[in-house]
Design a protein around this motif. Sequence first.
Motif, PDB file in Angstrom:
ATOM      1  N   LEU A   1       0.860  -1.200  -0.152  1.00  0.00           N
ATOM      2  CA  LEU A   1      -0.123  -0.011  -0.104  1.00  0.00           C
ATOM      3  C   LEU A   1       0.820   1.357   0.053  1.00  0.00           C
ATOM      4  O   LEU A   1       0.561   2.230  -0.715  1.00  0.00           O
ATOM      5  CB  LEU A   1      -1.035  -0.004   1.305  1.00  0.00           C
ATOM      6  N   TYR A   2       2.061   0.954   1.016  1.00  0.00           N
ATOM      7  CA  TYR A   2       2.923   2.511   0.916  1.00  0.00           C
ATOM      8  C   TYR A   2       3.335   2.684  -0.603  1.00  0.00           C
ATOM      9  O   TYR A   2       3.556   3.781  -0.905  1.00  0.00           O
ATOM     10  CB  TYR A   2       4.013   2.049   1.814  1.00  0.00           C
ATOM     11  N   SER A   3       3.914   1.575  -1.167  1.00  0.00           N
ATOM     12  CA  SER A   3       4.461   1.701  -2.451  1.00  0.00           C
ATOM     13  C   SER A   3       3.809   2.353  -3.455  1.00  0.00           C
ATOM     14  O   SER A   3       3.770   3.073  -4.368  1.00  0.00           O
ATOM     15  CB  SER A   3       5.042   0.319  -2.969  1.00  0.00           C
ATOM     16  N   ALA A   4       2.265   1.873  -3.564  1.00  0.00           N
ATOM     17  CA  ALA A   4       1.261   2.396  -4.504  1.00  0.00           C
ATOM     18  C   ALA A   4       0.998   3.928  -4.251  1.00  0.00           C
ATOM     19  O   ALA A   4       1.063   4.646  -5.135  1.00  0.00           O
ATOM     20  CB  ALA A   4      -0.036   1.614  -4.090  1.00  0.00           C
ATOM     21  N   LEU A   5       1.036   4.362  -2.839  1.00  0.00           N
ATOM     22  CA  LEU A   5       0.734   5.660  -2.462  1.00  0.00           C
ATOM     23  C   LEU A   5       1.871   6.617  -2.944  1.00  0.00           C
ATOM     24  O   LEU A   5       1.746   7.632  -3.468  1.00  0.00           O
ATOM     25  CB  LEU A   5       0.484   5.674  -1.075  1.00  0.00           C
ATOM     26  N   VAL A   6       3.211   6.205  -2.811  1.00  0.00           N
ATOM     27  CA  VAL A   6       4.163   7.118  -3.275  1.00  0.00           C
ATOM     28  C   VAL A   6       4.418   7.035  -4.618  1.00  0.00           C
ATOM     29  O   VAL A   6       4.855   8.131  -5.336  1.00  0.00           O
ATOM     30  CB  VAL A   6       5.542   6.639  -2.414  1.00  0.00           C
ATOM     31  N   THR A   7       3.989   5.891  -5.278  1.00  0.00           N
ATOM     32  CA  THR A   7       3.983   5.812  -6.789  1.00  0.00           C
ATOM     33  C   THR A   7       2.951   6.863  -7.257  1.00  0.00           C
ATOM     34  O   THR A   7       3.270   7.710  -8.175  1.00  0.00           O
ATOM     35  CB  THR A   7       3.812   4.586  -7.303  1.00  0.00           C
ATOM     36  N   LYS A   8       1.855   6.875  -6.571  1.00  0.00           N
ATOM     37  CA  LYS A   8       0.778   7.912  -6.889  1.00  0.00           C
ATOM     38  C   LYS A   8       1.188   9.436  -6.644  1.00  0.00           C
ATOM     39  O   LYS A   8       1.201  10.201  -7.622  1.00  0.00           O
ATOM     40  CB  LYS A   8      -0.517   7.722  -6.190  1.00  0.00           C
ATOM     41  N   ASP A   9       2.098   9.623  -5.609  1.00  0.00           N
ATOM     42  CA  ASP A   9       2.681  10.770  -5.252  1.00  0.00           C
ATOM     43  C   ASP A   9       3.579  11.409  -6.415  1.00  0.00           C
ATOM     44  O   ASP A   9       3.744  12.585  -6.877  1.00  0.00           O
ATOM     45  CB  ASP A   9       3.280  11.199  -4.181  1.00  0.00           C
ATOM     46  N   PHE A  10       4.426  10.325  -6.952  1.00  0.00           N
ATOM     47  CA  PHE A  10       5.200  10.818  -7.924  1.00  0.00           C
ATOM     48  C   PHE A  10       4.712  11.177  -9.112  1.00  0.00           C
ATOM     49  O   PHE A  10       5.184  11.987  -9.987  1.00  0.00           O
ATOM     50  CB  PHE A  10       6.366   9.456  -8.017  1.00  0.00           C
ATOM     51  N   ILE A  11       3.717  10.240  -9.695  1.00  0.00           N
ATOM     52  CA  ILE A  11       2.866  10.747 -10.870  1.00  0.00           C
ATOM     53  C   ILE A  11       2.500  11.957 -10.759  1.00  0.00           C
ATOM     54  O   ILE A  11       2.383  12.591 -11.822  1.00  0.00           O
ATOM     55  CB  ILE A  11       1.804   9.492 -11.019  1.00  0.00           C
ATOM     56  N   ASN A  12       1.817  12.502  -9.703  1.00  0.00           N
ATOM     57  CA  ASN A  12       1.296  13.616  -9.503  1.00  0.00           C
ATOM     58  C   ASN A  12       2.287  14.763  -9.341  1.00  0.00           C
ATOM     59  O   ASN A  12       1.712  15.836  -9.193  1.00  0.00           O
ATOM     60  CB  ASN A  12       0.317  13.663  -8.248  1.00  0.00           C
ATOM     61  N   ASP A  13       3.489  14.361  -9.165  1.00  0.00           N
ATOM     62  CA  ASP A  13       4.368  15.432  -8.932  1.00  0.00           C
ATOM     63  C   ASP A  13       4.859  16.211 -10.334  1.00  0.00           C
ATOM     64  O   ASP A  13       5.522  15.570 -10.900  1.00  0.00           O
ATOM     65  CB  ASP A  13       5.711  14.717  -8.095  1.00  0.00           C
ATOM     66  N   ARG A  14       4.465  17.305 -10.342  1.00  0.00           N
ATOM     67  CA  ARG A  14       4.808  18.006 -11.769  1.00  0.00           C
ATOM     68  C   ARG A  14       6.312  18.508 -11.770  1.00  0.00           C
ATOM     69  O   ARG A  14       6.948  18.973 -12.787  1.00  0.00           O
ATOM     70  CB  ARG A  14       3.994  18.977 -11.960  1.00  0.00           C
ATOM     71  N   SER A  15       6.908  18.890 -10.596  1.00  0.00           N
ATOM     72  CA  SER A  15       8.051  19.244 -10.243  1.00  0.00           C
ATOM     73  C   SER A  15       9.199  18.345 -10.628  1.00  0.00           C
ATOM     74  O   SER A  15      10.343  18.695 -10.639  1.00  0.00           O
ATOM     75  CB  SER A  15       8.163  19.995  -9.138  1.00  0.00           C
ATOM     76  N   VAL A  16       8.950  16.957 -10.478  1.00  0.00           N
ATOM     77  CA  VAL A  16       9.752  15.845 -10.590  1.00  0.00           C
ATOM     78  C   VAL A  16      10.962  15.933  -9.698  1.00  0.00           C
ATOM     79  O   VAL A  16      12.052  16.245 -10.025  1.00  0.00           O
ATOM     80  CB  VAL A  16      10.158  15.573 -12.173  1.00  0.00           C
ATOM     81  N   HIS A  17      10.632  15.932  -8.438  1.00  0.00           N
ATOM     82  CA  HIS A  17      11.565  15.875  -7.415  1.00  0.00           C
ATOM     83  C   HIS A  17      12.359  14.738  -7.522  1.00  0.00           C
ATOM     84  O   HIS A  17      11.784  13.690  -7.313  1.00  0.00           O
ATOM     85  CB  HIS A  17      11.030  16.287  -6.007  1.00  0.00           C
ATOM     86  N   THR A  18      13.822  14.499  -7.516  1.00  0.00           N
ATOM     87  CA  THR A  18      14.496  13.289  -7.241  1.00  0.00           C
ATOM     88  C   THR A  18      14.345  12.603  -6.256  1.00  0.00           C
ATOM     89  O   THR A  18      13.953  11.224  -5.996  1.00  0.00           O
ATOM     90  CB  THR A  18      15.945  13.793  -7.332  1.00  0.00           C
ATOM     91  N   ASP A  19      14.008  13.256  -4.922  1.00  0.00           N
ATOM     92  CA  ASP A  19      13.741  12.490  -3.561  1.00  0.00           C
ATOM     93  C   ASP A  19      12.371  11.769  -3.886  1.00  0.00           C
ATOM     94  O   ASP A  19      12.413  10.275  -3.175  1.00  0.00           O
ATOM     95  CB  ASP A  19      13.956  13.447  -2.191  1.00  0.00           C
ATOM     96  N   LEU A  20      11.469  11.948  -4.357  1.00  0.00           N
ATOM     97  CA  LEU A  20      10.306  11.429  -4.569  1.00  0.00           C
ATOM     98  C   LEU A  20      10.259  10.085  -5.496  1.00  0.00           C
ATOM     99  O   LEU A  20       9.952   9.117  -5.283  1.00  0.00           O
ATOM    100  CB  LEU A  20       9.181  12.205  -5.504  1.00  0.00           C
ATOM    101  N   LEU A  21      11.342  10.328  -6.631  1.00  0.00           N
ATOM    102  CA  LEU A  21      11.661   9.353  -7.456  1.00  0.00           C
ATOM    103  C   LEU A  21      12.460   8.013  -6.644  1.00  0.00           C
ATOM    104  O   LEU A  21      12.222   6.830  -6.777  1.00  0.00           O
ATOM    105  CB  LEU A  21      12.666   9.622  -8.712  1.00  0.00           C
TER     106      LEU A  21
END
Length: 434
Positions: free
Chosen positions: A109-129
């Motif tokens: 579940l955690y991985s699905a949530l952070v994947t969703k956060d990364f997809i929605n991140d328009r600034s493409v932060h490296t730490d999210l990746l």
Amino acid sequence: MNSHRQYQFASTYRKIFTLIFAVNLAVFVGLTAAFLGAPDSRTVGSAASANLLTCILFRQEEFVNLVYELFTCVPHSWPLSIRKRLAKVFHYGGCHSGAGTAAVVWYLLYSALVTKDFINDRSVHTDLLVNMITSWILVGMFSIILASAYPDIRRKFHDHFECFHRFSGWTALTTFWLHNIFSARVTSREWNTSLQHVLLVSPNFWFICITTICTLLSWIRLRHPTVYPERLSDHATRLHFTFRRLQPFYGIKLSDKPLTEWHAFATIPNVDSESGEISGFSVVVSNAGDWTKEQISKPNERRLWVRGAPLHGLLYTSRLFKCIVVVATGSGIGPCLSLIVADITPRRILWSTRDPETTYGPGIVDAVKKSDPNAVIWNTSKKGYPDIVQETYKLVFESSAEAVFVISNPKVTEKVVFGMQTREIPAYGAIFDS
């Protein structure tokens, strides 16, 4: 037949596993429903880390020994109905596997949530990746561990299971640290605060610190002591160690290839005949595979690896009872010798084996007879295999024993434990799927 299948399915180990997983599942469903399928990823991560810590704690020697001490410290004046349940503490492996399985579900579940956060991140932060990538690596490592630990696979490919379990675990722990740092960076950016502050207030950080300490504690106590073999026969040997003194009721792990395989054995305190003091310890090794066969074939002193702290085992719970019957077959008498040396609980002994003196030597036979002058030592070479359930029941009836302890192979253990429990006699045997 139905009751036998019910007994096999509804073991205490499986009940503990089911309880822990069910509680986690209820929280999982409730949390997901309350936040419409998108709970806070930090809360989910904390739940995953808490379960992972629980999983590791129930494999850490000092913690497990403490649990044993707490469960076996009650007096004999307590009702047998309570004491017989406390004696099932050796099923603690259900906590390890239940929490470990729950941790994987939370991490999914955690991985699905952070994947969703990364997809929605328009600034493409490296730490999210990096946070997303490391979370899926963790899920992958945990899945490998889970798959290899499935009882049928584990029994069939035990050496491979150990390698998968160990190296996947180490990879996961290293990745977990990297993941934790980058997850904290994401939080520090969102909270507009320092990375150090986020780490100090994060449960995940402290969970992983304790998890790492528990893992390191076992390996920093890796020793390579000299072992002195005492060949008993072509079927068995007794390995003596003098590098430390061990009290009764402990087990150790031995290996000659510390990175790939370990073998657990119950220890027997070596007592000096003159002073009565413990001078070391020994283990009885019988021919049960390639590794044990190799140890029996080596008569000269050599070195073996020993890892972690000594660990309490099944027979330690015998302290809870006023009188017991001990049932052993073959080299199962080895662990029982520790109970004999301790001489705490009155006991009757049933030992079924082929040619006991020829196979295990007069010393072990004499120790059994000294502990129980009326011990039933059943020579299968002369008398064939006994009706072990009936013979056990006779000893229980004669001695008014409160419980039966079985040290044997899975088939005999299950047969005797089930046979006694259907007669309403508490019976305990080793867990083979933990």
